[in-house]
Write a protein that holds these residues in place. Structure first.
Motif, mmCIF file in Angstrom:
data_model
loop_
_atom_site.group_PDB
_atom_site.id
_atom_site.type_symbol
_atom_site.label_atom_id
_atom_site.label_comp_id
_atom_site.label_asym_id
_atom_site.label_seq_id
_atom_site.Cartn_x
_atom_site.Cartn_y
_atom_site.Cartn_z
ATOM 1 N N TYR A 159 -12.447 14.946 -5.041
ATOM 2 C CA TYR A 159 -11.791 13.984 -3.852
ATOM 3 C C TYR A 159 -11.835 15.078 -2.550
ATOM 4 N N HIS B 123 -13.185 13.176 0.373
ATOM 5 C CA HIS B 123 -12.699 12.013 0.636
ATOM 6 C C HIS B 123 -10.957 12.039 0.325
ATOM 7 N N GLU C 56 -8.308 11.220 1.437
ATOM 8 C CA GLU C 56 -7.568 10.064 1.505
ATOM 9 C C GLU C 56 -7.665 8.999 0.512
ATOM 10 N N THR C 57 -8.471 9.257 -0.265
ATOM 11 C CA THR C 57 -8.597 8.147 -1.629
ATOM 12 C C THR C 57 -7.833 8.778 -2.614
ATOM 13 N N ASP D 127 -4.794 9.169 -4.814
ATOM 14 C CA ASP D 127 -3.403 8.441 -4.993
ATOM 15 C C ASP D 127 -2.609 8.721 -6.231
ATOM 16 N N GLN E 202 -4.014 10.245 6.295
ATOM 17 C CA GLN E 202 -4.656 10.637 5.123
ATOM 18 C C GLN E 202 -3.710 10.323 3.836
ATOM 19 N N ARG F 275 -2.227 6.341 1.248
ATOM 20 C CA ARG F 275 -2.408 5.901 -0.081
ATOM 21 C C ARG F 275 -1.771 6.397 -1.182
#
Length: 337
Positions: free
Chosen positions: A110, A113, A115-116, A118, A245, A248
């Motif tokens: 991650y 990215h 922000e993805t 979770d 960010q 999620r």
């Protein structure tokens, strides 16, 4: 088993046993890969007879950037190290690991990215850790437990109803037992009420701030921008941090209602739930619904154990750096002999 799960065990850090047939207690580094991310952990194996299979527990940390030892930047209570030590005295092997965003693991896959990332990604990582512990040569696959602190206790609940083999026990230490934003709102309302009691805020200011807190929670759940008007700067910054960010993760964590998860547990699963009477982050009353749900799921004891004078980090007034004696006693009761 996760399709991408692979485990690699590195060398022992302890010397060879001096007593024939007895393997001394040792820690060793363990690496497992989940969804493209090498995850680093510490396996603690108590002294045991050569070839013996031991009971074992996966240790899961609380929220935020909490590493395998239970520490965060500028905060080192060593919570999970101390839990591992306590369980080790009852001859329970333990695995603790650096979850995403901490220690040697870092953000892993991650990184580019974040922000993805979770909450379910952390659950999958914990599931891979459980399978790694299951497959160690010193552990008994049918005698595994999961021990979680704070948010880690909610993750432990989720694992309890999904992993194979099912855990023999769950220890939920000062658990997140409500939806995330409900717990945050409760904490903030309590802080505001305390500020009024100390004369730092007026009752009118309290009403304004409380309404703004509730409106912020509603906006987050409806995926709308939070209006921070009426919030003190520190609270405004907090709610702003729940967006962007981190949005999620917050949304996916808040979607979990821990009492509902209890229904998936195997009847008879041994469960310990602790709550500290001095825990302002997870007050005992927040565990009422979860305690009721566990009872309806027909799990085994010890059940809920209130810890007099204990705070969120498992300390009391006389033990600021180590688990309070009542905590150690509760863990001992859970682990047994």
């Amino acid at each position: 088993m996760l399709s991408h799960l692979a485990a690699a065990v590195l060398t022992l850090t302890a010397p060879v046993a001096a007593t024939p047939g007895l393997v001394p207690a040792a820690d060793r580094e363990v690496v497992f890969t989940v969804e493209g991310t090498p995850t680093y952990g510490t396996l603690h194996v108590p002294a045991h007879r050569a070839g013996q299979r031991l009971r074992a527990a996966l240790l899961l940390p609380g929220s935020g950037p909490t590493d395998r030892d239970g520490n965060q930047p500028h905060l080192s209570p060593n919570t999970l190290v101390q839990v591992a030590d306590a369980l080790g005295r009852d001859r329970v092997a333990t695995l603790r690991f650096d979850k995403y965003g901490t220690g040697r693991t870092g953000l892993g896959a991650y990184r580019d990215h974040p922000e993805t990332l979770d909450y379910p990604a952390f659950v999958r990582q914990a599931k891979a850790a459980y399978e790694t512990l299951r497959d160690q040569p010193e552990t008994a696959p049918r005698a595994l437990s999961v021990v979680g602190h704070s948010e880690g206790a909610m993750t432990a609940l989720l694992l309890g109803g999904t992993v194979r083999p099912r855990p023999a026990g769950l220890a939920l230490l000062q658990p997140q037992a409500l939806r995330l934003l409900d717990l945050v709102a409760l904490q903030l309302h309590a802080q505001v009420a305390e500020a009024v009691r100390q004369g730092q805020l007026t009752p009118e200011q309290q009403r304004t701030i409380d309404a703004a807190i509730d409106a912020a929670v509603t906006a987050l759940r409806e995926h709308r921008p939070v209006d921070t008007t009426g919030l003190p700067p520190a609270l405004a910054q907090l709610f702003q941090g729940f967006q962007g960010q981190n949005g999620r993760f917050v949304d996916s964590d808040d979607a979990v209602y821990p009492p509902a998860i209890a229904a998936a547990l195997r009847p008879g699963t041994r469960v310990l739930l602790t709550c500290g009477t001095n825990d302002v982050q997870v007050p005992c009353a927040t565990t009422d619904a979860l305690t009721t749900a566990l009872r309806r799921a027909h799990v085994g004891g010890p059940g809920r154990v209130p810890l007099s004078g204990v705070d969120h980090l498992l300390h009391d007034a006389e033990h600021a750096d180590t688990p309070a004696p009542v905590v150690l006693d509760a863990l001992h009761r859970f682990a047994g002999r």
